[in-house]
Write a protein that holds these residues in place. Sequence first.
Motif, PDB file in Angstrom:
ATOM      1  N   ILE A   1       0.852  -1.183   0.000  1.00  0.00           N
ATOM      2  CA  ILE A   1       0.000   0.000   0.000  1.00  0.00           C
ATOM      3  C   ILE A   1       0.889   1.235   0.000  1.00  0.00           C
ATOM      4  CG2 ILE A   1      -1.874   1.191   1.217  1.00  0.00           C
ATOM      5  CD1 ILE A   1      -2.424  -1.354   2.729  1.00  0.00           C
ATOM      6  N   CYS A   2       0.570   2.206  -0.834  1.00  0.00           N
ATOM      7  CA  CYS A   2       1.329   3.459  -0.753  1.00  0.00           C
ATOM      8  C   CYS A   2       0.405   4.661  -0.865  1.00  0.00           C
ATOM      9  CB  CYS A   2       2.453   3.524  -1.763  1.00  0.00           C
ATOM     10  SG  CYS A   2       1.961   3.239  -3.450  1.00  0.00           S
ATOM     11  N   LYS A   3       0.814   5.679  -0.133  1.00  0.00           N
ATOM     12  CA  LYS A   3       0.028   6.897   0.025  1.00  0.00           C
ATOM     13  C   LYS A   3       0.011   7.719  -1.270  1.00  0.00           C
ATOM     14  CE  LYS A   3       0.397  10.409   3.647  1.00  0.00           C
ATOM     15  NZ  LYS A   3       1.034  10.720   4.924  1.00  0.00           N
TER      16      LYS A   3
ATOM     17  N   LYS B   1       6.484   6.960  -6.504  1.00  0.00           N
ATOM     18  CA  LYS B   1       6.793   8.264  -5.908  1.00  0.00           C
ATOM     19  C   LYS B   1       7.019   8.033  -4.415  1.00  0.00           C
ATOM     20  CE  LYS B   1       6.713  12.584  -4.701  1.00  0.00           C
ATOM     21  NZ  LYS B   1       7.317  12.172  -3.418  1.00  0.00           N
ATOM     22  N   ALA B   2       8.251   7.759  -4.054  1.00  0.00           N
ATOM     23  CA  ALA B   2       8.601   7.578  -2.639  1.00  0.00           C
ATOM     24  C   ALA B   2       9.878   8.367  -2.408  1.00  0.00           C
ATOM     25  CB  ALA B   2       8.819   6.105  -2.324  1.00  0.00           C
ATOM     26  N   HIS B   3      10.244   8.488  -1.150  1.00  0.00           N
ATOM     27  CA  HIS B   3      11.496   9.186  -0.875  1.00  0.00           C
ATOM     28  C   HIS B   3      12.682   8.562  -1.580  1.00  0.00           C
ATOM     29  CE1 HIS B   3      11.281  11.961   2.691  1.00  0.00           C
ATOM     30  NE2 HIS B   3      11.677  12.581   1.624  1.00  0.00           N
TER      31      HIS B   3
ATOM     32  N   TRP C   1       5.743  15.756   0.726  1.00  0.00           N
ATOM     33  CA  TRP C   1       4.513  15.835   1.505  1.00  0.00           C
ATOM     34  C   TRP C   1       4.131  14.549   2.240  1.00  0.00           C
ATOM     35  CZ3 TRP C   1       0.532  12.524   0.383  1.00  0.00           C
ATOM     36  CH2 TRP C   1       0.552  11.918  -0.881  1.00  0.00           C
ATOM     37  N   GLU C   2       4.560  13.392   1.755  1.00  0.00           N
ATOM     38  CA  GLU C   2       4.111  12.132   2.373  1.00  0.00           C
ATOM     39  C   GLU C   2       4.742  11.871   3.736  1.00  0.00           C
ATOM     40  OE1 GLU C   2       5.687  12.419  -0.599  1.00  0.00           O
ATOM     41  OE2 GLU C   2       5.256  10.681  -1.845  1.00  0.00           O
ATOM     42  N   TYR C   3       5.802  12.614   4.079  1.00  0.00           N
ATOM     43  CA  TYR C   3       6.614  12.175   5.226  1.00  0.00           C
ATOM     44  C   TYR C   3       6.141  12.796   6.527  1.00  0.00           C
ATOM     45  CZ  TYR C   3       8.313   9.868   1.448  1.00  0.00           C
ATOM     46  OH  TYR C   3       8.313   9.076   0.341  1.00  0.00           O
TER      47      TYR C   3
ATOM     48  N   ILE D   1      15.303  22.147  -0.079  1.00  0.00           N
ATOM     49  CA  ILE D   1      15.532  21.089  -1.082  1.00  0.00           C
ATOM     50  C   ILE D   1      17.005  20.672  -1.054  1.00  0.00           C
ATOM     51  CG2 ILE D   1      15.621  20.613  -3.570  1.00  0.00           C
ATOM     52  CD1 ILE D   1      13.060  22.049  -3.926  1.00  0.00           C
ATOM     53  N   LEU D   2      17.217  19.367  -1.152  1.00  0.00           N
ATOM     54  CA  LEU D   2      18.559  18.844  -0.895  1.00  0.00           C
ATOM     55  C   LEU D   2      19.592  19.171  -1.968  1.00  0.00           C
ATOM     56  CD1 LEU D   2      19.749  16.967   1.342  1.00  0.00           C
ATOM     57  CD2 LEU D   2      19.829  15.233  -0.435  1.00  0.00           C
ATOM     58  N   VAL D   3      20.804  19.453  -1.489  1.00  0.00           N
ATOM     59  CA  VAL D   3      21.974  19.530  -2.368  1.00  0.00           C
ATOM     60  C   VAL D   3      22.846  18.341  -1.970  1.00  0.00           C
ATOM     61  CG1 VAL D   3      23.966  20.904  -3.053  1.00  0.00           C
ATOM     62  CG2 VAL D   3      21.821  22.038  -2.403  1.00  0.00           C
TER      63      VAL D   3
ATOM     64  N   SER E   1      21.406   4.710   4.039  1.00  0.00           N
ATOM     65  CA  SER E   1      19.967   4.457   4.079  1.00  0.00           C
ATOM     66  C   SER E   1      19.570   3.499   2.962  1.00  0.00           C
ATOM     67  CB  SER E   1      19.170   5.754   3.953  1.00  0.00           C
ATOM     68  OG  SER E   1      17.803   5.444   3.840  1.00  0.00           O
ATOM     69  N   LEU E   2      20.021   3.751   1.751  1.00  0.00           N
ATOM     70  CA  LEU E   2      19.612   2.866   0.659  1.00  0.00           C
ATOM     71  C   LEU E   2      20.021   1.423   0.948  1.00  0.00           C
ATOM     72  CD1 LEU E   2      20.211   4.981  -2.594  1.00  0.00           C
ATOM     73  CD2 LEU E   2      18.173   4.795  -1.177  1.00  0.00           C
ATOM     74  N   SER E   3      21.211   1.246   1.532  1.00  0.00           N
ATOM     75  CA  SER E   3      21.635  -0.127   1.862  1.00  0.00           C
ATOM     76  C   SER E   3      20.783  -0.695   2.999  1.00  0.00           C
ATOM     77  CB  SER E   3      23.120  -0.139   2.220  1.00  0.00           C
ATOM     78  OG  SER E   3      23.461   1.027   2.958  1.00  0.00           O
TER      79      SER E   3
HETATM   80  P1  FAD Z   1      10.295   5.961   1.503  1.00  0.00           P
HETATM   81  O1  FAD Z   1      11.091   5.757   0.281  1.00  0.00           O
HETATM   82  O2  FAD Z   1      10.260   7.291   2.129  1.00  0.00           O
HETATM   83  O3  FAD Z   1       8.839   5.407   1.173  1.00  0.00           O
HETATM   84  C1  FAD Z   1       7.788   5.520   2.090  1.00  0.00           C
HETATM   85  C2  FAD Z   1       6.545   4.919   1.481  1.00  0.00           C
HETATM   86  O4  FAD Z   1       5.534   4.859   2.474  1.00  0.00           O
HETATM   87  C3  FAD Z   1       5.950   5.725   0.331  1.00  0.00           C
HETATM   88  O5  FAD Z   1       5.510   4.809  -0.644  1.00  0.00           O
HETATM   89  C4  FAD Z   1       4.759   6.437   0.969  1.00  0.00           C
HETATM   90  O6  FAD Z   1       3.745   6.750   0.053  1.00  0.00           O
HETATM   91  C5  FAD Z   1       4.322   5.367   1.943  1.00  0.00           C
HETATM   92  N1  FAD Z   1       3.510   5.811   3.071  1.00  0.00           N
HETATM   93  C6  FAD Z   1       3.828   6.689   4.045  1.00  0.00           C
HETATM   94  N2  FAD Z   1       2.812   6.787   4.916  1.00  0.00           N
HETATM   95  C7  FAD Z   1       1.844   5.941   4.485  1.00  0.00           C
HETATM   96  C8  FAD Z   1       0.537   5.602   4.955  1.00  0.00           C
HETATM   97  N3  FAD Z   1       0.023   6.133   6.043  1.00  0.00           N
HETATM   98  N4  FAD Z   1      -0.198   4.713   4.253  1.00  0.00           N
HETATM   99  C9  FAD Z   1       0.283   4.155   3.119  1.00  0.00           C
HETATM  100  N5  FAD Z   1       1.510   4.432   2.637  1.00  0.00           N
HETATM  101  C10 FAD Z   1       2.272   5.313   3.314  1.00  0.00           C
HETATM  102  N6  FAD Z   1      19.879   7.922   1.310  1.00  0.00           N
HETATM  103  C11 FAD Z   1      20.974   7.261   0.831  1.00  0.00           C
HETATM  104  O7  FAD Z   1      21.350   6.211   1.347  1.00  0.00           O
HETATM  105  N7  FAD Z   1      21.650   7.765  -0.231  1.00  0.00           N
HETATM  106  C12 FAD Z   1      21.303   8.906  -0.848  1.00  0.00           C
HETATM  107  O8  FAD Z   1      21.949   9.291  -1.825  1.00  0.00           O
HETATM  108  C13 FAD Z   1      20.156   9.625  -0.357  1.00  0.00           C
HETATM  109  N8  FAD Z   1      19.761  10.789  -0.934  1.00  0.00           N
HETATM  110  C14 FAD Z   1      18.593  11.393  -0.508  1.00  0.00           C
HETATM  111  C15 FAD Z   1      18.133  12.531  -1.159  1.00  0.00           C
HETATM  112  C16 FAD Z   1      16.951  13.146  -0.756  1.00  0.00           C
HETATM  113  C17 FAD Z   1      16.471  14.366  -1.469  1.00  0.00           C
HETATM  114  C18 FAD Z   1      16.217  12.603   0.315  1.00  0.00           C
HETATM  115  C19 FAD Z   1      14.948  13.252   0.782  1.00  0.00           C
HETATM  116  C20 FAD Z   1      16.670  11.467   0.979  1.00  0.00           C
HETATM  117  C21 FAD Z   1      17.863  10.860   0.567  1.00  0.00           C
HETATM  118  N9  FAD Z   1      18.330   9.712   1.216  1.00  0.00           N
HETATM  119  C22 FAD Z   1      19.447   9.068   0.741  1.00  0.00           C
HETATM  120  C23 FAD Z   1      17.547   9.083   2.277  1.00  0.00           C
HETATM  121  C24 FAD Z   1      16.722   7.960   1.688  1.00  0.00           C
HETATM  122  O9  FAD Z   1      16.280   8.299   0.403  1.00  0.00           O
HETATM  123  C25 FAD Z   1      15.496   7.658   2.546  1.00  0.00           C
HETATM  124  O10 FAD Z   1      15.888   7.515   3.879  1.00  0.00           O
HETATM  125  C26 FAD Z   1      14.887   6.357   2.083  1.00  0.00           C
HETATM  126  O11 FAD Z   1      14.575   6.418   0.716  1.00  0.00           O
HETATM  127  C27 FAD Z   1      13.653   5.978   2.875  1.00  0.00           C
HETATM  128  O12 FAD Z   1      13.140   4.807   2.267  1.00  0.00           O
HETATM  129  P2  FAD Z   1      11.915   4.035   2.886  1.00  0.00           P
HETATM  130  O13 FAD Z   1      11.684   2.847   2.016  1.00  0.00           O
HETATM  131  O14 FAD Z   1      12.115   3.824   4.331  1.00  0.00           O
HETATM  132  O15 FAD Z   1      10.721   5.062   2.726  1.00  0.00           O
END
Ligand code: FAD
Length: 654
Positions: free
Chosen positions: A37-39, A44-46, A224-226, A263-265, A430-432
Amino acid sequence: MSYVERHAYDVVVVGAGGAGLRAAIEAREQGLRTAVICKSLFGKAHTVMAEGGIAASMGNVNSGDNWQVHFRDTMRGGKFLNHWRMAELHAKEAPDRVWELETWGALFDRTPDGKISQRNFGGHEYPRLAHVGDRTGLELIRTLQQKVVSLQQEDFADSGDYESRLKVFQECTVTRILKSPDGAVAGVFGYVRESGRLFVIDAPAVVLATGGIGKSFKVTSNSWEYTGDGHALALLAGAPLINMEFIQFHPTGMVWPPSVKGILVTESVRGDGGVLRNSEGKRFMFGYVPDVFKEKYAQTEEEADGWYTDPDHHRRPPELLPRDEVARAINSEVKAGRGSPHGGVFLDVSTRMTPEEITRRLPSMHHQFKELADVDITAEAMEVGPTCHYMMGGVAVDPDTAAAAGVPGLFAAGEVAGGMHGSNRLGGNSLSDLLVFGRRAGLYAAQYATGLGDARPVADDEQIDRAAAEALRPFGAAEAAAGGSGTDAGGPSGSAGEAAPAVPVENPYTLHQELQQVMNDLVGIIRRAPEMEQALDRLAVLRERAERAGVEGHRQFNPGWHLAIDLRNMLLVSECVARAALERTESRGGHTRDDHPDMDRTWRKVNLVCELSDAAGGAVDLHRRPTAAIRPDLLDLFERDELLKYLTDEELDA
Ligand code: FAD
């Protein structure tokens, strides 16, 4: 009952970023019927925004790298508050997860001899980040989605139905974890954003993979989702959160124009040679290397510059210190009046690389600054400053299985889970983390669901009705304020003829702005006790006002309604952050106290744990819990002199 849809699966994954997709793939590969499930829209996720890369000690660029070095760097970055077992599993398994991505079709940048290329990042001793230009997250998500599609094609060949074993529910928001009377997970409750219809998915295992909490802060790199949904869902289900005081303020966000502030650099700008200067043109980071890192970082510009071409005979530039150190340094320069015109500092690549190199290595950054700020980074410096970026705190999980503490059937992975990064995450980790612990969460959720056989927990109708009433309450707020009878969906009721006192309906957008301002001003990058006490008072008032957040109109795609629901989550997690930050009277990683500026070794032994006093959303209780003792063979990877900076004598002599 108000809900209109009901489905049943073996495993439900909430979130379709890297952690959620990897968990879902694993659960499906174990043969279980899995829902994701995704919001927002699928894809479109982080994770898709991740730029710099994924950390894994493959040793492709420097053969000195291995899992032990990666483990050491991660523990140092987190100031030894990381759960050592998570850091160990992460360092050992990250290379396998990267190679696995390649077998699923990911195309990483290459070294001249054809290996996966790896780049430098802050806090990593060797070039370690596998990357695709500065669009690594996009490739990661594309590959995982492609894997989902290929599994669905296999299922079609078997059953004639693409979605028979793996289905994506996009633009659906989960608002409650459902439980059986004996406390085990029974499914999730939520609403469809487009139609406003409510739904239940019955499932014995739920994996939370919802990402971070950045939208509680005014200046953030998050989108916005975070809104801290997974953190709040876990709390409300009875699972504790740990380390909530530790928030990473990334040192380099855009500061101008105001519409794009935060916004990130990417850190790759510094990893690839970019330097930080103040308004006097000085490379100021040399003055901010803390004692614990002194031996590892260059003292002069000459030595620092030499490191880019000859890392074996030079120490690293101080621009590549862990993020917490760089963010604090920038903050100090601006405060001392040496900032850039728009309240940041200068980050320069234009004098360090040719324009061709810049556009090849940093295409997104080049495009971002040109489009958003009309700045050509091949010719002039960027203005940057700290931005709220990443949440180190999260659901307390078992390190091996990702099972959430205290709630059978609940699992958490990715940014929503706590422990892995201690007090500060290293870039790329984080990605790892998503792939290593996403896979583990999917695997153990599947094993748990299978182990239950036919004895599946069931949520009673009363609980589902309560969840529906809670979700629909904002539509009844105006009526309730006027002393009306609320809605049949469960709004507060008043008896006919009684003149109830008029209470104002609150606008969710106003409440959100006020919350962001409170967190930014009073629980931000530098913290003080009186300000955090004030924040807690103001959060209590906001929480009470949010009970009256009201919306008008229909349930069909109504963003005001969605925000009114999200406010519950943001307020809960913000309170956890403020309470824990007030309690921890030291500075460590992503928690800096002006009134307690030093790191205190005795605090390394303490995790701060937040729990709710009741599932209806009662008070946040804070407890001190001892951290797990680090396994001796892992301690042997460090010199005793270094350990003395972090661990107490008692711990070292145990
Ligand atoms: P996310 O990718 O954030 O996905 C969350 C999911 O949960 C989404 O699908 C959203 O819709 C869903 N969701 C949330 N709430 C609900 C709800 N209530 N009901 C249903 N669905 C919901 N990390 C690195 O390691 N290397 C990088 O180079 C790096 N660069 C980054 C650059 C930017 C601009 C940002 C913002 C972050 C970066 N990070 C990086 C950090 C990393 O991207 C994030 O920590 C990571 O992607 C989080 O992944 P996740 O799977 O935990 O969640």
